[in-house]
Design a protein around this motif. Structure first.
Motif, short mmCIF file in Angstrom:
data_model
loop_
_atom_site.label_atom_id
_atom_site.label_comp_id
_atom_site.label_asym_id
_atom_site.label_seq_id
_atom_site.Cartn_x
_atom_site.Cartn_y
_atom_site.Cartn_z
N THR A 76 4.61 1.28 -1.97
CA THR A 76 3.44 1.98 -1.47
C THR A 76 2.48 1.00 -0.83
O THR A 76 2.69 -0.23 -0.87
CB THR A 76 2.74 2.74 -2.63
OG1 THR A 76 1.62 3.47 -2.12
CG2 THR A 76 2.27 1.79 -3.72
N PRO A 89 2.62 8.03 2.47
CA PRO A 89 2.18 8.45 1.14
C PRO A 89 2.61 9.86 0.78
O PRO A 89 3.01 10.13 -0.35
CB PRO A 89 0.66 8.32 1.21
CG PRO A 89 0.32 8.34 2.66
CD PRO A 89 1.49 7.74 3.37
N GLU A 90 2.54 10.78 1.74
CA GLU A 90 2.91 12.17 1.45
C GLU A 90 4.39 12.29 1.15
O GLU A 90 4.80 12.91 0.16
CB GLU A 90 2.55 13.06 2.65
CG GLU A 90 2.82 14.54 2.42
CD GLU A 90 2.37 15.40 3.58
OE1 GLU A 90 2.68 16.61 3.56
OE2 GLU A 90 1.73 14.88 4.50
N ARG A 145 -1.74 8.69 -7.87
CA ARG A 145 -0.93 9.91 -7.77
C ARG A 145 0.53 9.62 -8.12
O ARG A 145 1.21 10.45 -8.72
CB ARG A 145 -1.03 10.48 -6.35
CG ARG A 145 -2.42 10.95 -5.97
CD ARG A 145 -2.89 12.13 -6.81
NE ARG A 145 -4.26 12.49 -6.50
CZ ARG A 145 -5.34 12.04 -7.14
NH1 ARG A 145 -5.18 11.20 -8.17
NH2 ARG A 145 -6.55 12.40 -6.79
N LEU A 151 5.26 10.58 -2.26
CA LEU A 151 4.86 11.40 -3.41
C LEU A 151 5.79 12.60 -3.59
O LEU A 151 6.19 12.92 -4.72
CB LEU A 151 3.42 11.88 -3.24
CG LEU A 151 2.34 10.93 -3.73
CD1 LEU A 151 0.97 11.37 -3.23
CD2 LEU A 151 2.34 10.85 -5.25
N THR A 166 -3.29 6.68 -3.80
CA THR A 166 -1.85 6.89 -3.75
C THR A 166 -1.18 6.33 -5.00
O THR A 166 -0.28 6.95 -5.58
CB THR A 166 -1.25 6.25 -2.50
OG1 THR A 166 -1.88 6.78 -1.34
CG2 THR A 166 0.25 6.51 -2.42
#
Length: 344
Positions: free
Chosen positions: A219, A198-199, A228, A202, A225
């Motif tokens: 995803t 996820p990091e 975002r 993004l 998530t």
């Protein structure tokens, strides 16, 4: 002069050479070839202007089966309902008749892939970006010769990227090779489960959106998530039903429904779908579309399965729009309770 070509050391004749000289020295060059020098993508028209120096890193990549051409509406057989009037799927401002996207990997041969894609009615098909085979012994890189590209919109993916930096570099090469800014973004956090990071996803999404890409990010089924990614400006969110290629169907359908209810961009369920019932369920949950690869390519009859999934998408969408009956914890008779005939 020694350079690093596609990750391998290579000696070039002489002390001066341009990128064009290097490309001309290679055999079996595909048309959709992209090049980068020291991670900077070089447009084809500038290859003869870019000189190479000792120690330069050169990446030559091609489009291949795996994971823009503007697609014309696909003709449907008379018995197929297709989308309701005014119910087109719109992604990044582009209306699409088909809500089934298809992958191009894992097929037994390119001809089988072509027949299955045609049967699916898909307008959007994925492709991968990989290093060009420099030995001449690899797979045929010209798989796109099997596709009538006027019918399909290519969706290159960043499959295999482990970091945001990897994904961004692949995205730039993909745009140069395919001519489209549409991108299926994948940043994998765990190589065993192919679970998305996820990091990293993004981070890459924010940068690529700012650079003009229409980002369609793969995803998990985590709501936060997805929210975002929508805030980052992604054109869709693409939550997994289950692990890529697993055929496990839905692990947590309620989380998919929660994402559908909360985000405003199209939701495309991606990964793990196995059967027409899985696809219909995704559509009944309110998903805007599905992306399927293994379920078609690994079926005993890929063409037949592609046709079945096409019908399942339409049936599920029609059912969602019609409104499913509410679930009940107890039985409710269909016939009137009054006037029941009983034996004396």
């Amino acid at each position: 002069m020694r350079i690093l070509l596609n990750g391998e050391s290579r000696e070039l004749e002489g002390t001066t050479a341009t990128l064009a000289d290097l490309v001309r020295s290679l055999d079996r060059l595909p048309e959709r070839l992209a090049a980068a020098v020291n991670e900077e993508v070089v447009p084809r028209e500038r290859w003869d202007q870019v000189g190479l120096a000792e120690g330069d890193r050169v990446d030559l990549v091609r489009v291949m089966a795996g994971g823009s051409q503007q697609a014309e509406p696909t003709e449907r057989a008379p018995h197929e309902a297709g989308p309701a009037e005014g119910d087109a799927l719109v992604i990044a401002g582009v209306p699409l008749r088909s809500r089934l996207m298809a992958g191009t990997g894992k097929f037994s041969d390119p001809r089988a892939m072509r027949r299955a894609l045609e049967a699916s009615g898909a307008e959007v098909v994925t492709c991968s970006i990989r290093y060009m085979d420099l030995t001449g012994s690899g797979d045929d890189p010209l798989f796109l010769d099997q596709l009538e590209l006027s019918r399909f919109r290519l969706l290159p993916n960043t499959a295999g990227a482990r970091t945001a930096r990897d994904a961004i570099h692949m995205a730039h090469l993909a745009r140069e090779a395919t001519g489209t800014s549409w991108l299926k973004l994948e940043v994998i956090g765990d190589p065993e489960t192919l679970w998305p990071d996820p990091e990293g996803t993004l981070e890459a999404a924010r940068i690529l959106v700012s650079e003009g890409f229409a980002v369609l990010p793969y995803t998990s089924y985590d709501l936060v998530t997805a929210l975002r990614l929508e805030e980052a400006g992604c054109a869709t969110v693409m939550p997994m039903a289950s692990m890529i290629g697993s055929g496990q169907g839905f692990i947590d359908w309620s989380s998919i429904r929660r994402i559908v209810e909360r985000v405003k961009v199209p939701v495309i369920v991606d990964a793990g779908l196995r059967s027409p019932s899985d696809v219909a369920m995704a559509m009944e949950l309110g998903a805007d579309g599905v992306l399927v690869n293994s379920a078609i390519a690994r079926a005993s009859d890929p063409v037949g399965m592609a046709s079945a999934l096409r019908l399942a998408v339409d049936a599920g969408r029609l059912a969602y729009r019609a409104g499913l009956m509410p679930r009940r914890e107890t039985a409710e008779p269909s016939s009137p309770a009054r006037g029941v005939v009983r034996a004396s």
